[in-house]
Structures are given as C-alpha cells and as structure tokens.
Motif scaffolding. Structure first.
Motif: not given
Length: 336
Positions: A17-22, A238-242
């Motif tokens: 759930g860490d989108m910034l790291s993504d 969050k859902l899309l990045h997860a």
C-alpha cells in the motif's frame, strides 16, 4: 494458462500500500552530492540548467533535479519571475524542473557562472568550490536527484518549481533535519564509505521532502500528491496500486471505494486530469518500462503482463505514452 514469470510476480509493487515508494521505484530515483562550496561575502553564482548538467555529467535521458543544502551561514536563491527566498543554516531547497537560478550572499556583486568555478572533469573526488571576498562565510552542499526523464513528467508534473524546506522541531521533521545534518557532515568531512553513504542520504532527503510537501498541501491543490490526500481518489489509487494487473473496471473500482461511478470519475478528472481507467493504463505502462529496464524478459511477456492483447498493441501504446517504442527504450537504458 501461461504462468507469469517469477521476476514479474515478485516485483509487482503495491502490496504494502506504499504508493509513494511505487512511484519512486518506477522512476529509478538515485541521488548524488556533486560538490561543496565555501562562499564569502560578497558573492553571487548562477547555475546551469538541468539539461546542461545532464549533458556535462553524461547522464543520458535523465531528469536532473538540483538541490542545495545550507550547511552554515545564509544566502538567497532567485528564480526568474519569483521573489528571492532566504535560505538559512539547515535549510534545503529542491528544484524539480531544474531551472536556471542564482545563489547569492547579502552584499551585491556581479554573478559568476558556476561552470567557471568547477574543475575540469573527471573529478578524482568531491570538488570544493571557493569563491567570493573576505567577508562572512556560507557553506553550501550542491547535488541532484536523478530519475528517468520520460517517467518524470507524468508523475511529478504538479510539483512547484521550487521546494524550500526548513525543518522544524516537531517529531515529524526529526528525520528530515537529521538527514540534512548527516549529509552536511558527510560531505564536509568525508569518511571511508562516503561514496556509498551520500547517495543514500540524498535519496532519503528527497523522500522526506516529498512527504512534507504532501502533508502541507491545501484542500484546493491538484495533482498526484493532492489526490493521495483525497478520501475518494486516494482510496481508489490505493486499490489500483495494490493490484495494478487486476481486471478493474470503472464499476468495480467505484464499488471498492464506495462511491458512484460519476463521483469517482469527477474526482479523478479534478485532481489528475484523466479518468481512472486511463490512469491505470498509464501506470501499467510505467511498470512495463520498469521491467524493460530491470529484466531481460521478452517484450511479448511484458506486454502480456501489462494486459495488452498483442505485442503490437503494447508497442503502440508505449510509444504514444513515452515517445519511443519499448525496444528502443530498453536499448537506451542499457546504453545509458
């Protein structure tokens, strides 16, 4: 069904759930301290722009994001069409778009281009630039954050042209202030391992600055960082990045967030200037670009993973998004 290669299943981002790291991982962010400077009043220096810096350092298709840390003393930074900013000891300033800028002390004097003060490349170690008169001293650490040029704009395009950070005494700023102090100490008195230490410290500083920027955004801001803070769009992101390779539809995403399709689309367009499914398609292409650089998998496999029906369809979409076909992208990354 074809089994997905292990390298793709293991490196799919977002499960934490860490989108910034993504985002930062997809942009291949690295940091570097370039030189340190000791300026004495009166003094004034003008920078190179980011394209000139990238060419000078043979960085290829990289976005160069300059930063300055004030180790001691104080100075001003000036950018075109902006009021000068005062920088004090412990401050950091980041210029996301790498524009030409001017650093100066308190006393007026003619500017000198920084290129005239730097030694000829290649450098055996970190250069020390000394410039100015015999007055009060200001110590500045100069460096840059490097990321891929083609991936920079769609992700960080809503950042301001300058981020001026003054860490305060709150617990939230403790890490940032400590990282800045460590960077100044390591650059001023290099110890064994400094070539490994300084890039990590500058990358940590970059992440902390982005965090602070996100936390300080007002309700009327737009862009990815503002979208992250929004209850509706942030939940959807969050859902899309997860699960970026899930078979999402506008209806299933809206259901997951708990709003109507209309509300979700309106909020996405407000913050990100694009509908949710377009954002997802772009994010999948960004992940594909990451896999093209970090693996030797055939383009067909990466296209399948990115949910394209054929390699040709993937190549067309990739070129539309980044301006070059995936094969050319991979070759440029290998050469650079």
């Amino acid at each position: 069904m074809t089994k997905m290669p292990e390298v793709l299943t293991q490196t799919s981002p977002g499960r934490s759930g860490d989108m910034l790291s993504d985002l930062l991982e997809s942009m291949h962010v690295t940091g570097m301290v370039l030189f340190r400077a000791e300026f004495r009043e009166p003094w004034c220096v003008t920078s190179v722009d980011s394209d000139q810096m990238a060419a000078m350092l043979a960085l290829g298709s990289s976005r160069v994001i300059p930063f300055h840390i004030i180790g001691s003393g104080s100075c001003r930074i000036e950018l075109p069409e902006r009021e000068p900013m005062r920088l004090n000891s412990g401050d950091a300033v980041l210029l996301p778009y790498g524009g030409v800028h001017r650093l100066s002390g308190g006393d007026a004097t003619a500017p000198v281009h920084i290129g005239q003060l730097l030694p000829q490349l290649p450098w055996a170690g970190m250069p020390l630039v000394e410039h100015g008169g015999a007055g009060g001293a200001t110590s500045v650490i100069c460096g840059f954050i490097r990321c891929d040029e083609l991936l920079f704009h769609p992700v960080l395009r809503h950042l301001p042209d300058v981020l001026h950070i003054t860490p305060d005494t709150t617990p939230a700023d403790h890490w940032l202030a400590t990282t800045i102090r460590h960077t100044v100490t390591e650059a001023s008195k290099p110890q064994p391992g400094w070539r490994s230490m300084l890039p990590r410290l500058t990358e940590l500083m970059f992440v902390e600055i982005l965090r602070k920027h996100m936390q300080g955004l007002s309700a009327d801001e737009v862009g990815w960082f503002a979208a992250y803070n929004d209850a509706v769009v942030g939940s959807a992101l969050k859902l899309l990045h997860a699960a970026p390779m899930e078979d999402w539809s506008l209806e299933s995403l809206a259901r997951g967030v708990g709003v109507s399709r209309t509300v979700l689309s309106e909020r996405f367009n407000h913050f990100l200037d694009q509908p949710p499914m377009q954002y997802l398609a772009h994010w999948r292409l960004q992940l594909a670009a990451k896999h093209l650089k970090s693996s030797e998998l055939p383009i067909k496999i990466i296209a399948d993973h990115a949910k394209y029906e054929s390699e040709a369809a993937f190549s067309r979409a990739f070129k539309r998004r980044f301006g070059v076909p995936p094969g050319d992208w991979r070759r440029r990354q290998a050469a650079g």
